[in-house]
Write a protein that holds these residues in place. Structure first.
Motif, PDB file in Angstrom:
ATOM      1  N   VAL A 155      -3.461  -1.333   4.103  1.00 34.12           N
ATOM      2  CA  VAL A 155      -2.889  -0.542   3.015  1.00 34.12           C
ATOM      3  C   VAL A 155      -1.542   0.023   3.460  1.00 34.12           C
ATOM      4  N   HIS A 156      -0.507  -0.227   2.646  1.00 35.55           N
ATOM      5  CA  HIS A 156       0.836   0.258   2.964  1.00 35.55           C
ATOM      6  C   HIS A 156       1.182   1.539   2.220  1.00 35.55           C
ATOM      7  N   GLN A 157       0.647   1.690   1.009  1.00 41.05           N
ATOM      8  CA  GLN A 157       1.021   2.842   0.199  1.00 41.05           C
ATOM      9  C   GLN A 157      -0.071   3.109  -0.837  1.00 41.05           C
ATOM     10  N   VAL A 158      -0.352   4.395  -1.069  1.00 42.08           N
ATOM     11  CA  VAL A 158      -1.294   4.809  -2.103  1.00 42.08           C
ATOM     12  C   VAL A 158      -0.582   5.809  -3.005  1.00 42.08           C
ATOM     13  N   ASN A 159      -0.451   5.475  -4.287  1.00 42.99           N
ATOM     14  CA  ASN A 159       0.183   6.367  -5.260  1.00 42.99           C
ATOM     15  C   ASN A 159      -0.838   6.772  -6.300  1.00 42.99           C
ATOM     16  N   ASP A 160      -0.945   8.066  -6.553  1.00 45.60           N
ATOM     17  CA  ASP A 160      -1.803   8.582  -7.619  1.00 45.60           C
ATOM     18  C   ASP A 160      -0.914   8.758  -8.843  1.00 45.60           C
ATOM     19  N   LEU A 161      -0.916   7.762  -9.717  1.00 47.03           N
ATOM     20  CA  LEU A 161      -0.028   7.777 -10.883  1.00 47.03           C
ATOM     21  C   LEU A 161      -0.355   8.910 -11.847  1.00 47.03           C
ATOM     22  N   THR A 162      -1.567   9.420 -11.784  1.00 47.54           N
ATOM     23  CA  THR A 162      -1.976  10.499 -12.681  1.00 47.54           C
ATOM     24  C   THR A 162      -1.255  11.803 -12.358  1.00 47.54           C
ATOM     25  N   VAL A 163      -1.017  12.073 -11.079  1.00 46.27           N
ATOM     26  CA  VAL A 163      -0.400  13.345 -10.696  1.00 46.27           C
ATOM     27  C   VAL A 163       1.075  13.219 -10.334  1.00 46.27           C
ATOM     28  N   GLU A 164       1.571  12.019 -10.130  1.00 48.22           N
ATOM     29  CA  GLU A 164       2.950  11.836  -9.688  1.00 48.22           C
ATOM     30  C   GLU A 164       3.958  11.831 -10.822  1.00 48.22           C
ATOM     31  N   GLY A 165       3.510  11.979 -12.045  1.00 49.35           N
ATOM     32  CA  GLY A 165       4.438  12.008 -13.170  1.00 49.35           C
ATOM     33  C   GLY A 165       4.013  11.023 -14.236  1.00 49.35           C
ATOM     34  N   PRO A 166       4.860  10.869 -15.255  1.00 52.21           N
ATOM     35  CA  PRO A 166       4.490   9.980 -16.355  1.00 52.21           C
ATOM     36  C   PRO A 166       4.386   8.523 -15.893  1.00 52.21           C
ATOM     37  N   SER A 167       3.430   7.815 -16.484  1.00 49.67           N
ATOM     38  CA  SER A 167       3.257   6.396 -16.161  1.00 49.67           C
ATOM     39  C   SER A 167       2.891   5.644 -17.433  1.00 49.67           C
TER      40      SER A 167
ATOM     41  N   ASP B 119      -1.543  -5.635   2.028  1.00 52.01           N
ATOM     42  CA  ASP B 119      -1.222  -6.985   2.476  1.00 52.01           C
ATOM     43  C   ASP B 119      -2.051  -7.966   1.663  1.00 52.01           C
ATOM     44  N   ASN B 120      -1.448  -9.081   1.286  1.00 50.30           N
ATOM     45  CA  ASN B 120      -2.170 -10.105   0.534  1.00 50.30           C
ATOM     46  C   ASN B 120      -2.812 -11.060   1.535  1.00 50.30           C
ATOM     47  N   GLU B 121      -3.982 -10.679   2.000  1.00 52.60           N
ATOM     48  CA  GLU B 121      -4.723 -11.510   2.947  1.00 52.60           C
ATOM     49  C   GLU B 121      -6.200 -11.449   2.587  1.00 52.60           C
ATOM     50  N   SER B 122      -6.937 -12.418   3.059  1.00 51.82           N
ATOM     51  CA  SER B 122      -8.358 -12.477   2.700  1.00 51.82           C
ATOM     52  C   SER B 122      -9.109 -11.264   3.257  1.00 51.82           C
ATOM     53  N   GLY B 123     -10.019 -10.765   2.466  1.00 51.86           N
ATOM     54  CA  GLY B 123     -10.864  -9.653   2.876  1.00 51.86           C
ATOM     55  C   GLY B 123     -10.348  -8.266   2.538  1.00 51.86           C
ATOM     56  N   VAL B 124      -9.086  -8.139   2.131  1.00 51.82           N
ATOM     57  CA  VAL B 124      -8.524  -6.815   1.849  1.00 51.82           C
ATOM     58  C   VAL B 124      -9.206  -6.185   0.637  1.00 51.82           C
ATOM     59  N   LEU B 125      -9.354  -6.952  -0.423  1.00 54.59           N
ATOM     60  CA  LEU B 125     -10.005  -6.411  -1.617  1.00 54.59           C
ATOM     61  C   LEU B 125     -11.437  -5.994  -1.300  1.00 54.59           C
ATOM     62  N   ALA B 126     -12.126  -6.791  -0.514  1.00 59.08           N
ATOM     63  CA  ALA B 126     -13.506  -6.449  -0.137  1.00 59.08           C
ATOM     64  C   ALA B 126     -13.550  -5.137   0.651  1.00 59.08           C
ATOM     65  N   ARG B 127     -12.572  -4.908   1.504  1.00 61.23           N
ATOM     66  CA  ARG B 127     -12.534  -3.656   2.273  1.00 61.23           C
ATOM     67  C   ARG B 127     -12.282  -2.455   1.368  1.00 61.23           C
ATOM     68  N   VAL B 128     -11.375  -2.616   0.400  1.00 61.45           N
ATOM     69  CA  VAL B 128     -11.085  -1.519  -0.525  1.00 61.45           C
ATOM     70  C   VAL B 128     -12.307  -1.234  -1.392  1.00 61.45           C
TER      71      VAL B 128
ATOM     72  N   ASP C  92       4.594  -9.276  -4.509  1.00 61.55           N
ATOM     73  CA  ASP C  92       5.718  -9.636  -3.641  1.00 61.55           C
ATOM     74  C   ASP C  92       5.340 -10.910  -2.887  1.00 61.55           C
ATOM     75  N   HIS C  93       5.842 -12.057  -3.398  1.00 60.04           N
ATOM     76  CA  HIS C  93       5.481 -13.337  -2.803  1.00 60.04           C
ATOM     77  C   HIS C  93       6.068 -13.519  -1.409  1.00 60.04           C
ATOM     78  N   THR C  94       7.289 -13.045  -1.195  1.00 53.73           N
ATOM     79  CA  THR C  94       7.918 -13.223   0.118  1.00 53.73           C
ATOM     80  C   THR C  94       7.308 -12.285   1.163  1.00 53.73           C
ATOM     81  N   GLY C  95       6.965 -11.079   0.766  1.00 54.23           N
ATOM     82  CA  GLY C  95       6.369 -10.114   1.695  1.00 54.23           C
ATOM     83  C   GLY C  95       4.859 -10.194   1.752  1.00 54.23           C
TER      84      GLY C  95
END
Length: 186
Positions: free
Chosen positions: A97-109, A36-45, A65-68
């Motif tokens: 956090v809505h989704q966590v993707n590990d791009l290293t193991v999920e295939g080419p990126s 979510d784009n809200e204050s404090g999220v980056l600090a929590r991560v 995602d500006h609308t979401g």
């Protein structure tokens, strides 16, 4: 320690050898975290990493995602396989956090980074800096009589290579954005 000064599980012939040798190797992973784009999220991560002593090699954040009102955090981190799994699990448990993707193991990126590289020099070193930048397809974005600022987009390894070649030619300063990454295909 015992009478033979052996640690438990130290011998490959021991019935108690429970260590996973592959788990000791360090791996670098690129994680894409949708939040979510809200204050404090980056600090929590970031707090999750700092509080447990995990290192962040690269970090980029932007609203995607500006609308979401969602942002994407791209984190490049290094650790053992079990540490990476623990990081992903702990990130997934954070409320924003809505989704966590590990791009290293999920295939080419595709991974790219932007760098601004300032090089100062006169005469032959100045000409050599221009030639070297041209080989790497770096653009000149600022020029004075004493210096250049080059812009380069590419993999972190490509940027490292150009920086290494510019050192003897008068490298003054470097600014890097960090890795932006996305999975290939659908």
């Amino acid at each position: 320690m015992n009478a033979l000064n052996l640690k438990k599980g130290a011998s490959s012939k021991s019935a108690y050898n429970l260590r996973d040798l592959a788990d000791d190797t360090l791996e670098t992973h690129t994680l894409a975290v949708l939040v979510d784009n809200e204050s404090g999220v980056l600090a929590r991560v970031i707090g999750l990493f700092a509080g447990r002593g995990y290192n962040i090699d690269s970090l980029t954040v932007a609203e995607t995602d500006h609308t979401g009102h969602r942002s994407r955090i791209t984190v490049v981190t290094t650790g053992t396989r079990s540490v990476i799994e623990q990081i992903k699990a702990q990130l997934g448990r954070l409320v924003p956090v809505h989704q966590v993707n590990d791009l290293t193991v999920e295939g080419p990126s595709v991974e790219r980074e932007l760098a601004l590289i300032k090089v100062a020099g006169k005469g032959e070193k100045r000409v050599e800096a221009l030639r070297t930048a041209e080989i790497f397809r770096a653009s000149v974005v600022d020029s004075t009589l004493e210096s250049f600022v080059f812009e380069l987009t590419g993999t972190p390894e490509k940027i490292d290579a150009l920086i290494d070649l510019m050192r003897p030619l008068g490298l003054v300063d470097v600014a890097r954005t960090g890795v932006a990454a996305i999975a290939r295909g659908l």
